[in-house]
Design a protein around this motif. Structure first.
Motif, PDB file in Angstrom:
ATOM      1  N   THR A 528       0.805  -1.227   0.000  1.00 57.34           N
ATOM      2  CA  THR A 528       0.000   0.000   0.000  1.00 57.34           C
ATOM      3  C   THR A 528       0.833   1.269   0.000  1.00 57.34           C
ATOM      4  O   THR A 528       0.282   2.367   0.038  1.00 57.34           O
ATOM      5  N   SER A 529       2.165   1.145  -0.011  1.00 58.08           N
ATOM      6  CA  SER A 529       2.985   2.347   0.135  1.00 58.08           C
ATOM      7  C   SER A 529       4.337   2.173  -0.539  1.00 58.08           C
ATOM      8  O   SER A 529       4.656   1.104  -1.063  1.00 58.08           O
ATOM      9  N   ALA A 530       5.107   3.245  -0.503  1.00 55.30           N
ATOM     10  CA  ALA A 530       6.470   3.250  -1.023  1.00 55.30           C
ATOM     11  C   ALA A 530       7.407   3.690   0.089  1.00 55.30           C
ATOM     12  O   ALA A 530       6.996   4.368   1.039  1.00 55.30           O
ATOM     13  N   GLU A 531       8.669   3.301  -0.029  1.00 60.20           N
ATOM     14  CA  GLU A 531       9.650   3.696   0.969  1.00 60.20           C
ATOM     15  C   GLU A 531      10.989   4.003   0.292  1.00 60.20           C
ATOM     16  O   GLU A 531      11.285   3.483  -0.786  1.00 60.20           O
ATOM     17  N   THR A 592      -2.140  -1.071  -9.214  1.00 62.84           N
ATOM     18  CA  THR A 592      -3.318  -1.678  -8.582  1.00 62.84           C
ATOM     19  C   THR A 592      -3.556  -1.193  -7.167  1.00 62.84           C
ATOM     20  O   THR A 592      -4.508  -1.609  -6.539  1.00 62.84           O
ATOM     21  N   GLY A 593      -2.711  -0.362  -6.632  1.00 60.48           N
ATOM     22  CA  GLY A 593      -2.858   0.058  -5.238  1.00 60.48           C
ATOM     23  C   GLY A 593      -3.554   1.389  -5.111  1.00 60.48           C
ATOM     24  O   GLY A 593      -3.261   2.337  -5.840  1.00 60.48           O
ATOM     25  N   GLY A 594      -4.496   1.513  -4.176  1.00 60.84           N
ATOM     26  CA  GLY A 594      -5.166   2.769  -3.898  1.00 60.84           C
ATOM     27  C   GLY A 594      -6.323   3.031  -4.837  1.00 60.84           C
ATOM     28  O   GLY A 594      -6.548   2.319  -5.817  1.00 60.84           O
ATOM     29  N   PRO A 595      -7.098   4.109  -4.570  1.00 60.16           N
ATOM     30  CA  PRO A 595      -8.237   4.463  -5.435  1.00 60.16           C
ATOM     31  C   PRO A 595      -7.751   5.039  -6.761  1.00 60.16           C
ATOM     32  O   PRO A 595      -6.782   5.802  -6.804  1.00 60.16           O
ATOM     33  N   GLU A 596      -8.434   4.683  -7.844  1.00 55.18           N
ATOM     34  CA  GLU A 596      -8.076   5.138  -9.187  1.00 55.18           C
ATOM     35  C   GLU A 596      -6.571   5.059  -9.425  1.00 55.18           C
ATOM     36  O   GLU A 596      -5.901   6.064  -9.713  1.00 55.18           O
ATOM     37  N   PRO A 597      -5.987   3.881  -9.291  1.00 55.94           N
ATOM     38  CA  PRO A 597      -4.525   3.755  -9.325  1.00 55.94           C
ATOM     39  C   PRO A 597      -3.915   4.180 -10.652  1.00 55.94           C
ATOM     40  O   PRO A 597      -2.848   4.792 -10.676  1.00 55.94           O
ATOM     41  N   VAL A 598      -4.579   3.873 -11.767  1.00 59.23           N
ATOM     42  CA  VAL A 598      -4.004   4.199 -13.069  1.00 59.23           C
ATOM     43  C   VAL A 598      -3.972   5.712 -13.293  1.00 59.23           C
ATOM     44  O   VAL A 598      -2.959   6.285 -13.711  1.00 59.23           O
TER      45      VAL A 598
END
Length: 665
Positions: A528-531, A592-598
């Motif tokens: 769900t995130s980046a680091e 594919t992660g989060g709302p409206e990912p594209v």
């Protein structure tokens, strides 16, 4: 001048102190490279050594420290008549990382040379360090053009200064001592080989020893002169021992058995060239003299190998320097000769660690830690849904990649990637100097002065040159960039065990970044995130280590990864505004992660395009049916896309042109 910390008061660091003392006994050993973490007394030990060196006899008034017994016939201050010399303390000259070329080698007064024909030369640091110590702190951060000058001086024992047909040469023989923190980047192999010995230092983990370090340091800070006085007797004893060892050195016998052990050891560890053999021979001889002996024993050869070979042995990219001591002992035992007297029995193969000691290598190709890193697919096949987390997989073998460069011309730190205006390189034009003139453009200077010769009353053959006529040459070379890797570690990347090939590709790009003197950073995204797995650094080794342990699994928050990378660039732009970035996104393009990912990923990508950040998308999609999502992402970024196969040097002709073409469009 402040009172230096006494050499004898340094706690522990036995190898460091021994390596420095051996060079004091025999400068022909070739210097010391001290590698280690910050706060381990590296600089303190080096500065303390200079106080122990015997005084040197010099010709009075000579700025180049000529020896009155054998003055340099080509000395710029010569020729020197036979006269009584004077003695002065040995110098320790410190070379700052950001020094200019003129500060290192010296400079000529170009204006006087043109107008008066006078060689007015101001000596640089190499002249000051002659017959002393040249100390470079953070030597791995030294600019390439300074490294080249050091290599030339170390190889020839002289420094040459050339300025438009006016040349000066002077002797420059010095003990080269460098310190570095490996976390901040490695050293060029050419300069690494110039150091006779290398030492790895680390802070003690023994509480009592750490207490003593703090106690002595606090006492020194409170009263430097008083603290030094308490250690004056020990310092005098060490100084006398150095003098005695120097006097004994010519009498030390290096027998055939010891020479055979040296040659066999260098061959066993596959070191390149013959410099290692020579350095080991000189080090073993110095060890015997330091011990007060006239014969070189097997124990001297063993210690010499531990100091002279770790940085010279062949190793895979990103492997740390080190030496297999069991292999060393076996080689010494196999080639022990009749004139040894038991020195071969000194090493204890059953000592602490024994055969179970972990290998020193810790890079991606090392052998350590296998049990902690199961291979891809162990314990079950990767889940096609990408929801489960996979264990870290090992990278495939690195390969040579095509050059990825930033379009345009920059003004960043010297390197080997993108075009830049630099102090070195090919001459592309001329301009009026801003500040001190360093690179004269002779033709432009003459052209500027020529129309004014009659008005200036020229009567002789000389050209009347004034300050306003001087022109500085503008040159074009190469710069290092910030290569920021944005790596997709989601479950879709783990499918069909692609992550091993992906890591191999990134490792190959990291190796290329190391060779081109770039800074690198690593951003990963999964779940769900980046680091920020590694903030921008000059340590490519650190990036390779983080990459090796990178796990995969979960959804693909592409937008989060791009936004995190954008934030890293924003902060880095404030710290180092001249260094241009190159963003390398390694992904199959899925979001594919989060709302409206594209849609969110597209908006994030367009931030890079709006700021004209150079970018490359490494398309990791595989299989007979491909969606082309990575290509679409490259279009949003304003960059170009390349597949894993095309990334190889023999496969992607015209990739750089493709990047530049998109920028121009």
């Amino acid at each position: 001048m402040s009172t230096p910390y006494p050499f004898s008061a340094i706690v522990g660091q036995d190898d460091l102190r021994l390596a420095l003392l051996l060079n004091a006994v025999s400068p022909a050993v070739g210097g010391v490279l001290v590698r280690g973490e910050k706060g381990t007394a590296k600089s303190t030990a080096v500065r303390a050594l200079s106080a122990l060196l015997p005084e040197v006899a010099v010709v009075p008034g000579c700025r180049f420290s000529c020896d009155p017994a054998a003055p340099d016939p080509a000395c710029p201050d010569g020729p020197h008549e036979a006269r009584e010399g004077t003695k002065r303390p040995a110098r320790m000259v410190e070379l700052p990382v950001g020094a200019s070329e003129d500060r290192l080698v010296g400079s000529l007064d170009i204006e006087r040379a043109l107008a008066e024909g006078v060689k007015s030369f101001e000596p640089g640091l190499l002249a000051q360090a002659h017959r002393g110590i040249l100390y470079v702190d953070e030597v791995n951060l030294l600019h390439d053009h300074l490294v080249d000058l050091l290599l030339d001086a170390a190889a020839m024992g002289a420094s040459y200064v050339e300025r438009e047909g006016v040349s000066v040469r002077h002797a420059a023989k010095f003990l080269l001592v460098g310190t570095m923190n490996p976390e901040e980047g490695e050293l060029r192999p050419q300069l690494l080989d110039r150091f006779g010995l290398t030492v790895e230092v680390a802070a003690s983990r023994e509480p009592d020893q750490r207490v003593e370090v703090v106690r002595r340091r606090l006492a020194y800070d409170d009263d430097p002169a008083g603290f030094a006085a308490k250690w004056a007797q020990e310092e005098a004893a060490v100084r006398q021992r150095i003098v005695a060892a120097r006097e004994l050195l010519p009498q030390v016998r290096l027998g055939d058995a010891a020479l055979r052990q040296i040659a066999a050891t260098c061959a066993a560890f596959e070191v390149d060239g013959m410099r290692a053999d020579i350095v080991m021979a000189r080090t073993a001889t110095a060890l015997a003299a330091w011990a007060g002996r006239t014969d070189v024993l097997a124990e001297d050869v063993r210690q010499a190998a531990l100091l002279a070979l770790p940085h010279r042995r062949r190793r895979a990219p990103f492997d740390a320097p080190g030496l297999d001591e069991d292999k060393l002992d076996e080689t010494l035992e196999q080639y022990s000769g009749d004139d040894g007297d038991g020195g071969d029995d000194e090493p204890d193969p059953d000592g602490p660690g024994g055969g179970g000691q972990p290998a020193p290598d810790s890079g991606p190709q090392g052998d350590g830690g296998e049990a902690a890193r199961p291979e891809a697919g162990e314990g079950g096949q990767p889940q096609a849904s990408g929801a489960g987390e996979q264990s870290a997989v090992r990278a495939t073998e690195p390969f040579r990649t095509k050059v990825l460069s930033v379009p345009g011309i920059g003004e960043g730190a010297a390197g080997r990637r993108s075009r830049a205006r630099t102090e070195h390189g090919r001459t592309t034009g001329a301009r009026r100097p801003q500040g001190t003139l360093t690179k004269l453009h002779l033709a432009a200077t003459v052209q500027a002065a020529a129309p004014h010769q009659r008005a200036r009353g020229r009567s002789g053959p000389g050209l009347v040159v004034r300050r306003d006529d001087l022109r500085q040459a503008t040159r074009e070379g190469r710069e290092g960039n910030l290569v920021l890797f944005v790596v997709d570690a989601s479950g879709s990347m783990a499918a069909r065990q692609r992550m091993s090939a992906v890591k191999g590709a990134v490792l190959s790009l990291l190796l290329d970044a190391y060779q081109r003197r770039d800074k690198v950073g690593l951003v990963t995204f999964r779940g769900t995130s980046a680091e920020v797995a590694l903030p921008p650094t000059s340590s490519v080794d650190a990036a390779a280590a983080r990459l090796e342990t990178l796990p995969t699994g979960g959804r693909t928050p592409l937008a989060a990864g791009l936004l995190k990378a954008h934030e890293v660039l924003r902060v880095e732009r404030l710290r180092d505004p001249a260094r241009r970035p190159l963003v390398v996104v390694v992904t199959d393009g899925r979001a594919t992660g989060g709302p409206e990912p594209v849609a969110l990923a597209g908006r994030a990508a367009r931030l890079f395009a709006a700021e004209q950040v150079a970018s490359v998308v490494v398309d990791c999609e595989s299989g007979p049916v491909r969606l082309g999502l990575a290509g679409q992402l490259a279009g949003e970024l304003g960059g170009t896309a390349v597949t894993l196969d095309e990334l190889r040097a023999d496969s992607i002709a015209g990739l750089v042109k493709g990047i530049q073409g998109r920028r121009a469009a």
